[in-house]
Design a protein around this motif. Structure first.
Motif, PDB file in Angstrom:
ATOM      1  N   MET A 187      73.654  13.796 -93.337  1.00  0.00           N
ATOM      2  CA  MET A 187      74.494  12.971 -94.173  1.00  0.00           C
ATOM      3  C   MET A 187      75.459  13.871 -94.942  1.00  0.00           C
ATOM      4  N   ARG A 188      76.677  13.423 -95.011  1.00  0.00           N
ATOM      5  CA  ARG A 188      77.683  14.209 -95.723  1.00  0.00           C
ATOM      6  C   ARG A 188      77.825  13.709 -97.155  1.00  0.00           C
ATOM      7  N   TYR A 189      77.925  14.655 -98.064  1.00  0.00           N
ATOM      8  CA  TYR A 189      78.097  14.348 -99.479  1.00  0.00           C
ATOM      9  C   TYR A 189      79.242  15.176-100.031  1.00  0.00           C
ATOM     10  N   ASP A 239      76.804  18.925 -95.777  1.00  0.00           N
ATOM     11  CA  ASP A 239      76.082  18.102 -94.814  1.00  0.00           C
ATOM     12  C   ASP A 239      74.605  18.454 -94.961  1.00  0.00           C
ATOM     13  N   ARG A 280      70.302  16.661 -95.329  1.00  0.00           N
ATOM     14  CA  ARG A 280      69.454  15.587 -94.802  1.00  0.00           C
ATOM     15  C   ARG A 280      69.245  14.431 -95.785  1.00  0.00           C
ATOM     16  N   THR A 281      69.191  14.729 -97.097  1.00  0.00           N
ATOM     17  CA  THR A 281      68.840  13.681 -98.055  1.00  0.00           C
ATOM     18  C   THR A 281      69.706  13.762 -99.307  1.00  0.00           C
ATOM     19  N   GLU A 282      69.708  12.674-100.061  1.00  0.00           N
ATOM     20  CA  GLU A 282      70.399  12.653-101.342  1.00  0.00           C
ATOM     21  C   GLU A 282      69.761  13.649-102.308  1.00  0.00           C
ATOM     22  N   ARG A 335      78.137  10.060-101.459  1.00  0.00           N
ATOM     23  CA  ARG A 335      77.900  10.127-100.023  1.00  0.00           C
ATOM     24  C   ARG A 335      79.128   9.604 -99.299  1.00  0.00           C
ATOM     25  N   GLU A 371      81.077   7.801 -96.300  1.00  0.00           N
ATOM     26  CA  GLU A 371      80.818   6.691 -95.385  1.00  0.00           C
ATOM     27  C   GLU A 371      80.805   7.233 -93.970  1.00  0.00           C
ATOM     28  N   GLU A 372      79.745   6.952 -93.267  1.00  0.00           N
ATOM     29  CA  GLU A 372      79.623   7.421 -91.882  1.00  0.00           C
ATOM     30  C   GLU A 372      80.041   6.279 -90.955  1.00  0.00           C
ATOM     31  N   THR A 426      80.995   6.527 -87.551  1.00  0.00           N
ATOM     32  CA  THR A 426      81.188   7.200 -86.265  1.00  0.00           C
ATOM     33  C   THR A 426      81.565   6.233 -85.160  1.00  0.00           C
TER      34      THR A 426
END
Length: 143
Positions: free
Chosen positions: A1-3, A85, A87-89, A113, A115-116, A118
């Motif tokens: 997950m991207r933040y 990038d 894995r978790t918040e 975070r 928005e993904e 894809t």
């Protein structure tokens, strides 16, 4: 997950005065540690809002208003960002807590975070490929 770790501007960052070497070195070490674990996607410091421009659209439509900086630091301005990038918040929060801050100045870091979407990228890629194939077929039919 991207933040995105968003470091908010303050009175010091808006002056445009360069950080001391100790802070620069600490920030470089922070970025290196993110890069080593493969989490760093981007990190940039923004120039003070004095060099910025805003485009403000009225709620009912119409012509946008153009505003030239500087803007007030209490308007939640962004001074820099780090895009990671993980894995978790929780992991994003852990990295945010490690961002070097300037002591004696109020500092705020916001974690957001990304928005993904894809499937949109895949759809766009598929449409481009389809268009290219149609062009090739059209070219081949000419022969």
């Amino acid at each position: 997950m991207r933040y995105m770790l968003i470091v908010k501007a303050n009175g010091f960052s808006e002056t445009g005065v360069n950080h001391g070497q100790e802070h620069v070195d600490t920030m470089m070490n922070y970025k290196k540690s993110l890069a080593i674990v493969g989490a760093l996607l981007a990190a940039e410091e923004l120039q003070p809002s004095a060099s910025g421009i805003r485009v403000c659209y009225p709620p009912g439509g119409g012509e946008p208003e153009i505003q030239v900086g500087p803007f007030s630091a209490d308007q939640e301005l962004v001074a820099e960002y780090v895009l990671i990038d993980v894995r978790t918040e929780k992991e994003a929060l852990e990295w945010a807590l490690r961002i070097p801050i300037r002591l004696g100045v109020k500092s705020t870091i916001e974690i957001r975070r990304l928005e993904e979407k894809t499937e949109c990228l895949l759809d766009a890629g598929t449409k481009v490929m389809e268009a290219n194939l149609k062009d090739h077929l059209h070219m081949l039919r000419k022969f």
